[in-house]
Each structure stands twice: as structure tokens, then as C-alpha cells.
Design an enzyme around this catalytic site. Sequence first.
Site, PDB file in Angstrom:
ATOM      1  N   LYS A 116      26.088 -14.127  26.405  1.00 18.28           N
ATOM      2  CA  LYS A 116      25.246 -12.943  26.379  1.00 18.28           C
ATOM      3  C   LYS A 116      25.428 -12.156  25.066  1.00 18.28           C
ATOM      4  O   LYS A 116      26.353 -12.408  24.305  1.00 18.28           O
ATOM      5  CB  LYS A 116      25.554 -12.050  27.590  1.00 18.28           C
ATOM      6  CG  LYS A 116      25.256 -12.741  28.927  1.00 18.28           C
ATOM      7  CD  LYS A 116      23.809 -13.200  29.064  1.00 18.28           C
ATOM      8  CE  LYS A 116      23.324 -13.360  30.480  1.00 18.28           C
ATOM      9  NZ  LYS A 116      23.595 -14.678  31.110  1.00 18.28           N
TER      10      LYS A 116
HETATM   11  C1  LIG Z   1      23.564 -14.571  32.859  1.00 18.57           C
HETATM   12  C2  LIG Z   1      22.682 -14.077  33.917  1.00 18.57           C
HETATM   13  C3  LIG Z   1      23.157 -13.728  35.199  1.00 18.57           C
HETATM   14  C4  LIG Z   1      24.537 -14.011  35.673  1.00 18.57           C
HETATM   15  O1  LIG Z   1      25.546 -13.587  34.876  1.00 18.57           O
HETATM   16  P1  LIG Z   1      27.006 -14.268  34.950  1.00 18.57           P
HETATM   17  O2  LIG Z   1      27.854 -13.278  34.244  1.00 18.57           O
HETATM   18  O3  LIG Z   1      26.921 -15.571  34.215  1.00 18.57           O
HETATM   19  O4  LIG Z   1      27.360 -14.412  36.380  1.00 18.57           O
HETATM   20  C5  LIG Z   1      22.272 -13.164  36.096  1.00 18.57           C
HETATM   21  N1  LIG Z   1      20.979 -12.956  35.787  1.00 18.57           N
HETATM   22  C6  LIG Z   1      20.487 -13.316  34.587  1.00 18.57           C
HETATM   23  C7  LIG Z   1      19.053 -13.034  34.290  1.00 18.57           C
HETATM   24  C8  LIG Z   1      21.308 -13.907  33.629  1.00 18.57           C
HETATM   25  O5  LIG Z   1      20.797 -14.280  32.455  1.00 18.57           O
END
Ligand SMILES: *Cc1c(COP(=O)(O)O)cnc(C)c1O
Length: 397
Positions: A186
Site C-alpha cells: 500500500k
Molecule cells: C489491501 C486491501 C484490503 C485488505 O488489506 P490487508 O491489510 O491486506 O488485509 C482491503 N480492501 C482493499 C480494497 C484493499 O486493497
Amino acid sequence: MPGFELFGSQERKEVNDVLESGVLMRYGFDGMRNGHWKAKELEQALQNTFQSKHVQLVSSGTAAVSVALASAGVGAGDEVIMPTFTFVASFEAIMMLGAIPVLVEIDDTLTLNPKAVEAAITDKTKAVMVVQMCGSMGDMDALQTICTKHNLLFVEDACQAIGATYKGKPLGGIADLGCFSFDFVKTITCGEGGAVVTNNQNFYTNADHYSDHGHDHIGNDRGAETHPFLGYNFRISELHAAVGLAQVKRLPEFIAIQKKNYTNLREALAEIPEVTFRRIPEGGEESYAFLNFFLPDTDTSLKVAEAFKVNGVDACFQYYNNNWHYLRKWDHLKDLKSLFPISQEVKNGLAYLKTKAYPESDHYIGRNISCLIKLSWTEAQVKERAQKMVDIIKSLV
Ligand SMILES: *Cc1c(COP(=O)(O)O)cnc(C)c1O
């Protein structure tokens, strides 16, 4: 998008603070921690970033969605409306509460079509969750109006939209509850981590307790805390929070780099008449984490995506056949494959998944290509990439 591309001395310094004290736990151990409270500091920094009264860090973005919904009392048998284009995590997080995800059509924003949302409301609907995919957003005012009219909770899964804004307000801080992920790919990363964002004091207190076994976090002595209700462990560790603390300070720098790279790529593609772009709602500003564009039809889009891959244009996604982000290929979920029994109520609530057609979603996702914008690209690399993309598209449209 990924913040890990630019790790440096600040990340190392923050992590070393934690390693030197040896206190990896975000709560307690007051005397041992050399004054370091990385998770608390990160929560404060995020309150500023998201212009929101409260932030509760948790262990992941998936946990953030579950904790956010639980904190507002969403649970067994409740329906949560969400888009067909998402990440499976958003679906899983609803299922974990025994609630029922109700997937509806997207539009040219690549997220919730407000008309489809309104048509899907039943007497079981508790919440509408917009998933702010690929750095942009849904029609926030229209969605808020529907939620207000029907007295529904409005939730943002803003995991992919850190740094984007709508009418000057940061995404994730607009609805009743916002959810973020700081996983390894992210825009800001903690390695693993997430956050629940809200202006609602009650939701915040619930999220704080729920994510740590129901502990009320009153006083310094953990043993004396009481437990107002059942909770679980969705805590973030100090080590993870330390990485995030260094990263959040660099968010404006990350967004500026993304914007520059995005703009250069977009300007090159905009010269091709067959290329159109995803709609950004009026008053919205993307985080520029991805460049999303449409080609005239699904066949062309699949061919272009394949040619990108073969010719070394990496990090571009065609989601039509992807089984992480688009409902079409979620066979394990359509078949309700679960390690443990799922209640008959939830099974009935999800029966639609096997049969329901989503022609509008297919229309947009089939034609879409989503290119991740990297932070580490040089100007020359962006130029070369843009030229390659233009040549490939022109040869196939
Ligand atoms: C990355 C992501 C998640 C989940 O996040 P994690 O930290 O990997 O559990 C949920 N929703 C969206 C849209 C994402 O891109």
C-alpha cells in the site's frame, strides 16, 4: 503506490527505537518503553492526515473492515451492500461477522453505482460500503444521501486510496467509518497493519476495545482493566507502527511523485482517441496510485494487457479474469467453500452469487486496464514506458 520502494533512514530510526526498548506491545509496559509509543503516535499522525477525530490502528486492512462494522453493531444476518469490483478482503471481513455481503453493479467511477445501491436495499440492510478502488472514489454525495434517507451506516474501504480527497476532505474520513490498509504494497506500509477512522466517539471506543480482547484501556495497569464486552486480538505491534510512522510523514512526498508520474503517462495515452479514462466524481482528487483507462471493448483490453506483459510493461492489471478483485472468477466464494459450517441464513443470503449477472460491471471491468504508479521510476523510465504503452495500444485498437 508501494511505500516500500522508498525505505530509508527514517524507517530504520523508528524501528530501532522500538528494538532498543524491547517493548513490542502497543499497550502497557509504561516503565520500560523509553517513552516510545509508536502506535499512539501513528494514530495521532493519521488523525491529522485523515482530518478525523479518531483513529484506531489494527493488524490489517481486512481487520479494519471487520472491526469498523463490528464497532457499529453490524453482525449476524445483517446485509452490507458493496461493489463487485473490490478485493476479496472486503467480502471476507463481512463474512467473518456472520453478515451477508450484497454485491451490486459498479459504474464508470469503478465503484458503487448509486442506483444499484438503492435498488439492493432490503429490511436486512445495515450498511453500504464503498470500496475506493485504485486511488479514486465513488459518488460520495449521492451515496451519503441514500444512506441518510434509509438510515444506513456509510463505510469507506479506502485501503487503496490513501491521500485522495473529495471536496477537499481526505477519503476514509468522509463516511461514518473509514478503513485503511498499510500492508506491504500500500501507499504507506507498516509491513502489515490497518486503521479504522471515525468521528464517532462511540464507534471509536468500541473499535479500541474490540480490537484488544474487549480491554477498556483505562489506567496503566493492564490487570485492573475491565471488559465491557467480547473482543478479539486485532492489535498492531510497535514494530509495525514504527515503520508506518516514518512512512506517514512522507505521504505528501509520495503523492507528489505519484501525481507527476501519473500525469506524464496519462498525457501520453490521452492522445489515442480510443482511450478513455475512469470518471473522477466532481470535487474529487485521486491519490494517483493507479492510472485507470478504458479501451473500446473487452477483447482489445485483454489483448493490450497481454502485450504489455510480453513487452515488459509491468504492474498493469486487467481485472476481468482476475480472481482476487472481481466477482466474476470468485469460484470458491460462489461455491461457499468454508472450513467450517456457514449458517443457513448466510447461505440463503449468498445464493444470488451463483446466478446473478452483472452486465454493467462486466462492461467496465472488461474494458479497463489499471496501471500501478510506482514511486521509484525515473523520468526517463516513465517516458520510455509511456511510449511503449502508446505503441502497443495503437497497434491493437
Ligand atoms: C489491501 C486491501 C484490503 C485488505 O488489506 P490487508 O491489510 O491486506 O488485509 C482491503 N480492501 C482493499 C480494497 C484493499 O486493497
